[in-house]
Design an enzyme around this catalytic site. Structure first.
Site, PDB file in Angstrom:
ATOM      1  N   GLU A  25       0.831  -1.218   0.000  1.00 41.14           N
ATOM      2  CA  GLU A  25       0.000   0.000   0.000  1.00 41.14           C
ATOM      3  C   GLU A  25       0.861   1.262   0.000  1.00 41.14           C
ATOM      4  O   GLU A  25       2.077   1.200   0.222  1.00 41.14           O
ATOM      5  CB  GLU A  25      -0.906   0.005   1.233  1.00 41.14           C
ATOM      6  CG  GLU A  25      -0.126   0.010   2.543  1.00 41.14           C
ATOM      7  CD  GLU A  25      -0.743   0.892   3.607  1.00 41.14           C
ATOM      8  OE1 GLU A  25      -1.175   2.022   3.280  1.00 41.14           O
ATOM      9  OE2 GLU A  25      -0.767   0.467   4.770  1.00 41.14           O
ATOM     10  N   LYS A 159      -3.942  -1.243  14.107  1.00 38.32           N
ATOM     11  CA  LYS A 159      -3.190  -0.194  14.782  1.00 38.32           C
ATOM     12  C   LYS A 159      -3.505  -0.205  16.270  1.00 38.32           C
ATOM     13  O   LYS A 159      -4.628  -0.487  16.675  1.00 38.32           O
ATOM     14  CB  LYS A 159      -3.509   1.151  14.152  1.00 38.32           C
ATOM     15  CG  LYS A 159      -2.821   1.293  12.802  1.00 38.32           C
ATOM     16  CD  LYS A 159      -3.531   2.258  11.927  1.00 38.32           C
ATOM     17  CE  LYS A 159      -4.921   1.761  11.654  1.00 38.32           C
ATOM     18  NZ  LYS A 159      -5.781   2.752  11.042  1.00 38.32           N
TER      19      LYS A 159
HETATM   20  N1  PSU Z   1      -1.392   1.639   9.675  1.00 37.40           N
HETATM   21  C1  PSU Z   1      -0.244   2.336   9.786  1.00 37.40           C
HETATM   22  N2  PSU Z   1      -0.037   3.390   9.000  1.00 37.40           N
HETATM   23  C2  PSU Z   1      -0.970   3.763   8.092  1.00 37.40           C
HETATM   24  C3  PSU Z   1      -2.177   3.015   7.953  1.00 37.40           C
HETATM   25  C4  PSU Z   1      -2.340   1.971   8.779  1.00 37.40           C
HETATM   26  O1  PSU Z   1       0.599   2.001  10.588  1.00 37.40           O
HETATM   27  O2  PSU Z   1      -0.746   4.747   7.405  1.00 37.40           O
HETATM   28  C5  PSU Z   1      -3.188   3.381   6.914  1.00 37.40           C
HETATM   29  C6  PSU Z   1      -3.476   2.157   6.043  1.00 37.40           C
HETATM   30  O3  PSU Z   1      -3.401   2.551   4.703  1.00 37.40           O
HETATM   31  C7  PSU Z   1      -4.882   1.765   6.416  1.00 37.40           C
HETATM   32  C8  PSU Z   1      -5.473   3.079   6.798  1.00 37.40           C
HETATM   33  O4  PSU Z   1      -5.586   1.147   5.372  1.00 37.40           O
HETATM   34  O5  PSU Z   1      -4.432   3.741   7.493  1.00 37.40           O
HETATM   35  C9  PSU Z   1      -6.704   2.888   7.645  1.00 37.40           C
HETATM   36  O6  PSU Z   1      -7.383   4.096   7.731  1.00 37.40           O
HETATM   37  P1  PSU Z   1      -8.772   4.137   8.515  1.00 37.40           P
HETATM   38  O7  PSU Z   1      -8.435   3.817   9.924  1.00 37.40           O
HETATM   39  O8  PSU Z   1      -9.217   5.542   8.284  1.00 37.40           O
HETATM   40  O9  PSU Z   1      -9.649   3.127   7.855  1.00 37.40           O
END
Ligand code: PSU
Ligand code: MN
Length: 303
Positions: A25, A159
């Site tokens: 990604e 996360k």
């Molecule tokens: N985890 C990380 N760094 C990131 C992300 C996740 O350590 O930048 C990014 C990924 O691309 C993931 C997104 O798909 O954050 C998730 O965003 P949200 O929580 O808004 O769905």
């Protein structure tokens, strides 16, 4: 008409020859990490895939073109741009139509990887069910994407500022098989152990590859999740992780930040709280995930 997804040359050759490919990604490049660590980490991750014997396929949107297999020049353009959007799956049609640039989230990456026939995708941490989701409905679009695309996601858990038990419940609801690499509990992103037990421990890549193939033979169309605990030597201690998460979540509430801005904000708040240590851990864990992802792609290619 332009082809809807442009394959990088190396990725196209590898897919044609059925050699192992690992999708990556780029929201972590455009929103998740500051420059220049974002570029260094993306390059190290690709190098880890290569040294594991697979071809990396960085996914992103450039000038409205969805690309699977960004060149280094293209990576640099994304990683230095101030205009690059965070492209979730639902943003893809709009950003492509507008001719924009963006880094793709886990959900948008899985959509792309599956359409290109790539069966392994590596990220740092997936989105999850946020604390308080019962009232806010803040459940990451990554989760249904993991369920709905035929590709295995390799991550270091969700996360750390997500609700781990709720995220695992939600993955169960979505019927996503969840395996943990060489451990019996779900990881905690910056730290190896969230304390939450899992049913499925995997010690060798071939075990997961066999299960993925068995599912396909049964007609299972969805994905799987492999969570790889961060190596102990590179982890934050659990107290630091807990303190950083509590600090970041209280800042989020105080500043009333929501929606797609929440995750980048929380990552930055954790970064500040840990004086940069979280970023070092984040870069280390994704590189480690890439090694495991490459081994998995090789096991799948062996049949
Ligand atoms: N985890 C990380 N760094 C990131 C992300 C996740 O350590 O930048 C990014 C990924 O691309 C993931 C997104 O798909 O954050 C998730 O965003 P949200 O929580 O808004 O769905
Ligand atoms: Mn969210």
């Amino acid at each position: 008409m332009k082809a809807p997804i442009r394959l990088g040359e190396e990725v196209r050759d590898a897919l044609d020859a059925r050699r192992p490919v690992v999708a990556l990604e780029t929201s972590i490049v455009t929103q998740g990490m500051p420059y220049p660590t974002n570029l260094e980490a993306a390059r190290a991750t690709q190098e880890a895939v290569r040294s594991g014997g697979a071809v990396p396929a960085l996914i992103g949107v450039l000038g409205g073109e969805l690309v699977c297999g960004l060149s280094d020049v293209e990576l640099e353009r994304l990683g230095t741009s101030r205009e690059a959007d965070k492209v979730q799956l639902r943003d893809l049609p709009r950003i492509v139509a507008e001719g924009g640039d963006g880094g793709v989230t886990v959900g948008a990456s899985l959509f792309t990887a599956a359409r290109c026939g790539i069966e392994v995708f590596v990220t740092g941490g997936i989105g999850g069910v946020s604390p308080g989701a019962g009232a806010s409905f803040d459940v990451s679009a990554d989760l249904p994407a993991i369920a709905g695309h035929r590709c295995i996601t390799v991550c270091a858990g969700t996360k750390a500022f997500m609700d781990v038990p709720a995220t695992l419940e939600y993955l169960e609801t979505l019927s996503v098989p969840v395996a943990v690499w060489r451990f019996n509990r779900f990881p905690w992103f910056y730290s190896p152990d969230s304390g939450v037990e899992v049913e499925w421990r995997v010690d060798e890549a071939q075990q997961l590859a066999d299960a993925f193939r068995a599912g396909q033979q049964l007609g299972y169309e969805g994905g799987m999740l492999l969570s790889v605990p961060i190596p102990a030597g590179q982890a934050l201690d659990a107290r630091t992780t807990r303190g950083a998460v509590e600090h970041a979540l209280s800042e989020l509430e105080r500043r009333r930040i929501a929606g797609k801005d929440a995750t980048p904000f929380l990552l930055q708040a954790v970064f500040e709280y840990t004086e940069g240590a979280s970023l070092v851990a984040n870069a280390a864990l994704i590189e480690h995930n890439a090694r495991v992802g490459a081994a998995l792609a090789l096991a799948l290619a062996d049949g």
